[in-house]
Write a protein that holds these residues in place. Sequence first.
Motif, PDB file in Angstrom:
ATOM      1  N   ALA A  85      -8.647 -19.344  19.124  1.00 22.21           N
ATOM      2  CA  ALA A  85      -9.096 -17.991  19.474  1.00 22.21           C
ATOM      3  C   ALA A  85      -9.620 -17.955  20.907  1.00 22.21           C
ATOM      4  CB  ALA A  85     -10.171 -17.533  18.503  1.00 22.21           C
ATOM      5  N   ALA A  86     -10.387 -18.982  21.266  1.00 22.97           N
ATOM      6  CA  ALA A  86     -10.942 -19.055  22.617  1.00 22.97           C
ATOM      7  C   ALA A  86      -9.832 -19.129  23.665  1.00 22.97           C
ATOM      8  CB  ALA A  86     -11.868 -20.265  22.735  1.00 22.97           C
ATOM      9  N   LYS A  87      -8.827 -19.920  23.385  1.00 27.43           N
ATOM     10  CA  LYS A  87      -7.712 -20.085  24.324  1.00 27.43           C
ATOM     11  C   LYS A  87      -6.949 -18.780  24.499  1.00 27.43           C
ATOM     12  CE  LYS A  87      -3.668 -23.000  25.274  1.00 27.43           C
ATOM     13  NZ  LYS A  87      -2.836 -24.141  24.788  1.00 27.43           N
ATOM     14  N   ILE A  88      -6.687 -18.081  23.385  1.00 32.39           N
ATOM     15  CA  ILE A  88      -5.939 -16.826  23.435  1.00 32.39           C
ATOM     16  C   ILE A  88      -6.710 -15.761  24.212  1.00 32.39           C
ATOM     17  CG2 ILE A  88      -5.069 -14.905  22.033  1.00 32.39           C
ATOM     18  CD1 ILE A  88      -4.434 -17.010  19.856  1.00 32.39           C
ATOM     19  N   LEU A  89      -8.020 -15.719  24.014  1.00 34.05           N
ATOM     20  CA  LEU A  89      -8.854 -14.704  24.665  1.00 34.05           C
ATOM     21  C   LEU A  89      -9.294 -15.106  26.067  1.00 34.05           C
ATOM     22  CD1 LEU A  89     -11.160 -13.625  21.683  1.00 34.05           C
ATOM     23  CD2 LEU A  89      -9.223 -12.368  22.641  1.00 34.05           C
ATOM     24  N   GLY A  90      -9.028 -16.356  26.431  1.00 34.29           N
ATOM     25  CA  GLY A  90      -9.454 -16.822  27.742  1.00 34.29           C
ATOM     26  C   GLY A  90     -10.951 -17.020  27.839  1.00 34.29           C
ATOM     27  N   LEU A 105     -18.494 -10.359  17.437  1.00 40.24           N
ATOM     28  CA  LEU A 105     -17.027 -10.371  17.410  1.00 40.24           C
ATOM     29  C   LEU A 105     -16.557  -9.926  16.019  1.00 40.24           C
ATOM     30  CD1 LEU A 105     -16.342 -13.698  19.339  1.00 40.24           C
ATOM     31  CD2 LEU A 105     -16.148 -11.349  20.180  1.00 40.24           C
ATOM     32  N   PRO A 106     -15.754  -8.862  15.940  1.00 37.85           N
ATOM     33  CA  PRO A 106     -15.435  -8.240  14.642  1.00 37.85           C
ATOM     34  C   PRO A 106     -14.250  -8.850  13.907  1.00 37.85           C
ATOM     35  CG  PRO A 106     -14.489  -6.935  16.404  1.00 37.85           C
ATOM     36  CD  PRO A 106     -15.213  -8.084  17.070  1.00 37.85           C
ATOM     37  N   PHE A 107     -13.832 -10.064  14.300  1.00 35.53           N
ATOM     38  CA  PHE A 107     -12.634 -10.618  13.662  1.00 35.53           C
ATOM     39  C   PHE A 107     -12.930 -11.830  12.773  1.00 35.53           C
ATOM     40  CE2 PHE A 107     -12.653 -12.012  18.200  1.00 35.53           C
ATOM     41  CZ  PHE A 107     -13.021 -13.330  18.008  1.00 35.53           C
ATOM     42  N   GLY A 108     -14.188 -12.048  12.454  1.00 31.04           N
ATOM     43  CA  GLY A 108     -14.514 -13.180  11.583  1.00 31.04           C
ATOM     44  C   GLY A 108     -16.009 -13.262  11.352  1.00 31.04           C
ATOM     45  N   TRP A 109     -16.465 -14.411  10.927  1.00 28.39           N
ATOM     46  CA  TRP A 109     -17.890 -14.585  10.649  1.00 28.39           C
ATOM     47  C   TRP A 109     -18.261 -16.058  10.699  1.00 28.39           C
ATOM     48  CZ3 TRP A 109     -14.531 -11.918   7.442  1.00 28.39           C
ATOM     49  CH2 TRP A 109     -13.924 -12.671   6.443  1.00 28.39           C
ATOM     50  N   ALA A 110     -19.555 -16.302  10.746  1.00 27.59           N
ATOM     51  CA  ALA A 110     -20.084 -17.668  10.744  1.00 27.59           C
ATOM     52  C   ALA A 110     -21.075 -17.788   9.600  1.00 27.59           C
ATOM     53  CB  ALA A 110     -20.761 -17.979  12.074  1.00 27.59           C
ATOM     54  N   VAL A 111     -21.011 -18.888   8.898  1.00 25.28           N
ATOM     55  CA  VAL A 111     -21.904 -19.129   7.768  1.00 25.28           C
ATOM     56  C   VAL A 111     -22.664 -20.423   8.028  1.00 25.28           C
ATOM     57  CG1 VAL A 111     -22.069 -19.569   5.291  1.00 25.28           C
ATOM     58  CG2 VAL A 111     -20.357 -17.961   6.161  1.00 25.28           C
ATOM     59  N   LYS A 112     -24.013 -20.354   7.919  1.00 24.47           N
ATOM     60  CA  LYS A 112     -24.828 -21.543   8.153  1.00 24.47           C
ATOM     61  C   LYS A 112     -25.137 -22.217   6.828  1.00 24.47           C
ATOM     62  CE  LYS A 112     -28.733 -23.242  10.829  1.00 24.47           C
ATOM     63  NZ  LYS A 112     -29.867 -22.884  11.712  1.00 24.47           N
ATOM     64  N   THR A 113     -24.754 -23.477   6.727  1.00 24.39           N
ATOM     65  CA  THR A 113     -25.057 -24.278   5.549  1.00 24.39           C
ATOM     66  C   THR A 113     -25.892 -25.460   6.009  1.00 24.39           C
ATOM     67  OG1 THR A 113     -22.967 -25.471   5.828  1.00 24.39           O
ATOM     68  CG2 THR A 113     -22.974 -23.604   4.327  1.00 24.39           C
ATOM     69  N   SER A 114     -27.124 -25.521   5.571  1.00 23.28           N
ATOM     70  CA  SER A 114     -28.108 -26.514   6.031  1.00 23.28           C
ATOM     71  C   SER A 114     -28.192 -26.446   7.560  1.00 23.28           C
ATOM     72  CB  SER A 114     -27.750 -27.917   5.524  1.00 23.28           C
ATOM     73  OG  SER A 114     -26.508 -28.340   6.066  1.00 23.28           O
ATOM     74  N   SER A 115     -27.794 -27.489   8.260  1.00 26.55           N
ATOM     75  CA  SER A 115     -27.894 -27.500   9.716  1.00 26.55           C
ATOM     76  C   SER A 115     -26.539 -27.292  10.388  1.00 26.55           C
ATOM     77  CB  SER A 115     -28.490 -28.838  10.184  1.00 26.55           C
ATOM     78  OG  SER A 115     -27.655 -29.906   9.789  1.00 26.55           O
ATOM     79  N   GLN A 116     -25.524 -26.938   9.613  1.00 23.59           N
ATOM     80  CA  GLN A 116     -24.167 -26.839  10.135  1.00 23.59           C
ATOM     81  C   GLN A 116     -23.629 -25.417   9.996  1.00 23.59           C
ATOM     82  OE1 GLN A 116     -21.478 -29.602   8.328  1.00 23.59           O
ATOM     83  NE2 GLN A 116     -19.644 -28.532   9.009  1.00 23.59           N
ATOM     84  N   TRP A 117     -22.872 -24.998  11.013  1.00 23.46           N
ATOM     85  CA  TRP A 117     -22.223 -23.696  10.973  1.00 23.46           C
ATOM     86  C   TRP A 117     -20.752 -23.866  10.626  1.00 23.46           C
ATOM     87  CZ3 TRP A 117     -24.339 -18.835  11.606  1.00 23.46           C
ATOM     88  CH2 TRP A 117     -25.641 -18.770  12.104  1.00 23.46           C
ATOM     89  N   SER A 118     -20.247 -22.993   9.770  1.00 21.71           N
ATOM     90  CA  SER A 118     -18.814 -22.933   9.484  1.00 21.71           C
ATOM     91  C   SER A 118     -18.298 -21.595  10.014  1.00 21.71           C
ATOM     92  CB  SER A 118     -18.548 -23.029   7.979  1.00 21.71           C
ATOM     93  OG  SER A 118     -18.907 -24.295   7.489  1.00 21.71           O
ATOM     94  N   TYR A 119     -17.116 -21.626  10.622  1.00 21.94           N
ATOM     95  CA  TYR A 119     -16.568 -20.436  11.245  1.00 21.94           C
ATOM     96  C   TYR A 119     -15.235 -20.068  10.594  1.00 21.94           C
ATOM     97  CZ  TYR A 119     -19.986 -21.755  14.752  1.00 21.94           C
ATOM     98  OH  TYR A 119     -21.156 -22.104  15.382  1.00 21.94           O
ATOM     99  N   ASN A 133      -7.815  -4.810  22.606  1.00 20.92           N
ATOM    100  CA  ASN A 133      -8.177  -5.256  23.945  1.00 20.92           C
ATOM    101  C   ASN A 133      -7.043  -5.045  24.932  1.00 20.92           C
ATOM    102  OD1 ASN A 133     -10.715  -5.950  23.265  1.00 20.92           O
ATOM    103  ND2 ASN A 133     -10.505  -8.145  23.568  1.00 20.92           N
ATOM    104  N   ILE A 134      -5.806  -5.296  24.470  1.00 19.36           N
ATOM    105  CA  ILE A 134      -4.640  -5.102  25.335  1.00 19.36           C
ATOM    106  C   ILE A 134      -4.504  -3.639  25.706  1.00 19.36           C
ATOM    107  CG2 ILE A 134      -2.120  -5.175  25.408  1.00 19.36           C
ATOM    108  CD1 ILE A 134      -2.276  -7.722  23.717  1.00 19.36           C
ATOM    109  N   GLU A 135      -4.686  -2.748  24.706  1.00 21.84           N
ATOM    110  CA  GLU A 135      -4.608  -1.312  24.973  1.00 21.84           C
ATOM    111  C   GLU A 135      -5.699  -0.885  25.939  1.00 21.84           C
ATOM    112  OE1 GLU A 135      -4.811   0.583  21.214  1.00 21.84           O
ATOM    113  OE2 GLU A 135      -2.848  -0.132  20.547  1.00 21.84           O
ATOM    114  N   ALA A 136      -6.916  -1.438  25.745  1.00 20.83           N
ATOM    115  CA  ALA A 136      -8.024  -1.102  26.637  1.00 20.83           C
ATOM    116  C   ALA A 136      -7.745  -1.582  28.060  1.00 20.83           C
ATOM    117  CB  ALA A 136      -9.313  -1.726  26.120  1.00 20.83           C
ATOM    118  N   ASP A 137      -7.164  -2.776  28.175  1.00 18.75           N
ATOM    119  CA  ASP A 137      -6.814  -3.304  29.494  1.00 18.75           C
ATOM    120  C   ASP A 137      -5.772  -2.421  30.173  1.00 18.75           C
ATOM    121  OD1 ASP A 137      -8.557  -5.387  29.223  1.00 18.75           O
ATOM    122  OD2 ASP A 137      -7.045  -6.847  28.588  1.00 18.75           O
TER     123      ASP A 137
END
Length: 216
Positions: A85-90, A105-119, A133-137
């Motif tokens: 995702a980072a590469k595609i969005l630059g 960011l409205p295309f996913g979520w992050a969940v924290k389990t103990s000390s770790q985040w899952s994306y 974003n392309i249309e806005a550009d």
Amino acid sequence: MTTFAERLKHAMDERHMSQSDLSAKSGISKAAISQYLSGKNQPKKDKIDRLADVLGASPDFLMGYGVEETEGGLINPEKITVREAAKILGKSDQFIRIGLQRGILPFGWAVKTSSQWSYYINPVLFSQYLSTNIEADNEENQLKDNLQSGNMVPVEQAAQLMGKTPQFIRLGLQQRVLPIGAAVKVNATTWDYYISPKLFTDFTGIEVQISSKNQR
């Protein structure tokens, strides 16, 4: 994995997601999820779709319709990683992680389990976000072309034609609720306002004489 309960547990383990996390993300009660995992009950199709979406799994996988686990344990071959995702969005990986953690960011979520985040990044939502974003550009590029050629409507003129105050126009452009142009923040206190004659006419139905003077 021959039962729904086994497949659901496997999907949750893949995402490092607890019953509480899954309940919060899917809107399905923790008690119901507990029954699914124990095999005492099985959800209806609409809830299976919600569980699959949260877990990044195929509904067919959860229901056992001949969908096999993919290489590396991933149950959804269309899952988009943070790095992809980072590469595609630059952007940087950290930008994506922080955006998901904070719900920006409205295309996913992050969940924290103990000390770790899952994306998790939903492929459909990511595609929609990318298209927006392309249309806005494209719109921004069109506005820049109009600006360079001097084809812009002054804020005061737009306000007078619409029977509004200049401040109403400026705030509408800043908050992106007026689809007649764009507001670009130059610094902490200064904005540039670009109003396209075509977008203005499309939105208001009012023909406007093009002015070469743009307003801040």
